[in-house]
Design a protein around this motif. Structure first.
Motif, PDB file in Angstrom:
ATOM      1  N   SER A  50       0.822  -1.220   0.000  1.00  0.00           N
ATOM      2  CA  SER A  50       0.000   0.000   0.000  1.00  0.00           C
ATOM      3  C   SER A  50       0.850   1.261   0.000  1.00  0.00           C
ATOM      4  N   LYS A  51       2.063   1.199   0.569  1.00  0.00           N
ATOM      5  CA  LYS A  51       2.921   2.380   0.623  1.00  0.00           C
ATOM      6  C   LYS A  51       3.413   2.783  -0.764  1.00  0.00           C
ATOM      7  N   ARG A  52       3.357   1.867  -1.721  1.00  0.00           N
ATOM      8  CA  ARG A  52       3.805   2.174  -3.080  1.00  0.00           C
ATOM      9  C   ARG A  52       2.679   2.727  -3.953  1.00  0.00           C
ATOM     10  N   ASP A 131       4.306  -7.730   1.991  1.00  0.00           N
ATOM     11  CA  ASP A 131       3.337  -6.827   1.364  1.00  0.00           C
ATOM     12  C   ASP A 131       3.707  -6.492  -0.078  1.00  0.00           C
ATOM     13  N   ALA A 132       4.953  -6.754  -0.465  1.00  0.00           N
ATOM     14  CA  ALA A 132       5.361  -6.557  -1.854  1.00  0.00           C
ATOM     15  C   ALA A 132       5.554  -7.878  -2.596  1.00  0.00           C
ATOM     16  N   LEU A 133       5.450  -8.996  -1.867  1.00  0.00           N
ATOM     17  CA  LEU A 133       5.738 -10.305  -2.465  1.00  0.00           C
ATOM     18  C   LEU A 133       4.510 -11.181  -2.642  1.00  0.00           C
ATOM     19  N   SER A 138      -0.505  -8.063   0.090  1.00  0.00           N
ATOM     20  CA  SER A 138      -0.673  -6.737  -0.517  1.00  0.00           C
ATOM     21  C   SER A 138      -2.115  -6.260  -0.367  1.00  0.00           C
ATOM     22  N   ALA A 139      -3.059  -7.156  -0.645  1.00  0.00           N
ATOM     23  CA  ALA A 139      -4.477  -6.796  -0.509  1.00  0.00           C
ATOM     24  C   ALA A 139      -4.804  -6.415   0.928  1.00  0.00           C
ATOM     25  N   ALA A 140      -4.257  -7.176   1.879  1.00  0.00           N
ATOM     26  CA  ALA A 140      -4.505  -6.855   3.292  1.00  0.00           C
ATOM     27  C   ALA A 140      -3.901  -5.506   3.650  1.00  0.00           C
ATOM     28  N   SER A 141      -2.718  -5.208   3.129  1.00  0.00           N
ATOM     29  CA  SER A 141      -2.090  -3.920   3.432  1.00  0.00           C
ATOM     30  C   SER A 141      -2.942  -2.768   2.917  1.00  0.00           C
TER      31      SER A 141
END
Length: 205
Positions: A50-52, A131-133, A138-141
């Motif tokens: 999410s930070k990206r 969260d990037a892998l 990623s969806a949870a983030s």
């Protein structure tokens, strides 16, 4: 060389849930966590840490995740729980609540980071940088971040003098200046050093 225990996706005999948190670092507000079980038959393009992602893209993806996931849940731990337990344990509590909030127990839970909450309903593995892998993480983030940002907008409506809509509770120069000017509000985490120094009469945060 990669560390398989932390980075490789283990084989699961059923649905896999991804878990991530948002809001460990801020000086105010709850910490949030989300758990997501993606549907392989309804893929979502563009999932990432999410930070990206910019806020607009996060909002779009959050809607798609809620529409297409097999299961999802968002949970939080309050400022009072953060103060009582410490931020790490409160984060673990929010993650556990999110996992238990799923409509069914997955076969495996992948948790972003290097620690696992206690009391999960199935086998779990920590995934550093997950969260990037891992798309489910990623969806949870994304769900955790968008939920936390919505909470910050509510905080801003109640306490506009702190500009929570701009810094989302993080210790930016603006936030520290407003904290020094107005003092802590009920949403501030009193155990965090900049807030604690103000309460102890130490001047500016």
């Amino acid at each position: 060389m990669r560390t398989p225990d932390l980075f490789d996706t283990p084989v699961a005999s059923g649905p896999v849930a991804g878990v991530d948190e948002a809001g460990r670092g801020p000086l105010a507000g709850p910490v949030y966590a989300a758990a997501v079980v993606l549907d392989p038959d309804r893929p979502i393009e563009g999932l990432d840490d999410s930070k990206r992602l910019n806020p607009e893209r996060r909002d779009v993806l959050a809607v798609l995740i809620r529409e297409r996931a097999l299961a999802w849940a968002v949970a939080s731990a309050s400022v009072e729980e953060i103060e009582r337990l410490n931020i790490l344990q409160a984060t673990m509590l929010a993650m556990r609540r999110a996992c238990l909030g799923l409509s069914f127990a997955p076969a495996l839970i992948l948790v972003d980071g290097n620690r696992l909450p206690k009391g999960l309903p199935c086998s779990a593995r920590a995934v550093v940088g997950g969260d990037a892998l891992e798309p489910a993480i990623s969806a949870a983030s994304i769900l955790a971040k968008t939920a936390r940002d919505a909470c910050c907008m509510d905080m801003h409506a109640r306490h506009p003098q702190y500009a929570f809509d701009r810094h989302k509770g993080y210790g930016t120069a603006l936030h520290l200046a407003r904290l020094a000017e107005f003092g802590p509000c009920p949403e501030h985490r009193r155990g965090f050093a900049p807030v604690r120094r103000l309460l102890e009469g130490g001047g500016s945060p």
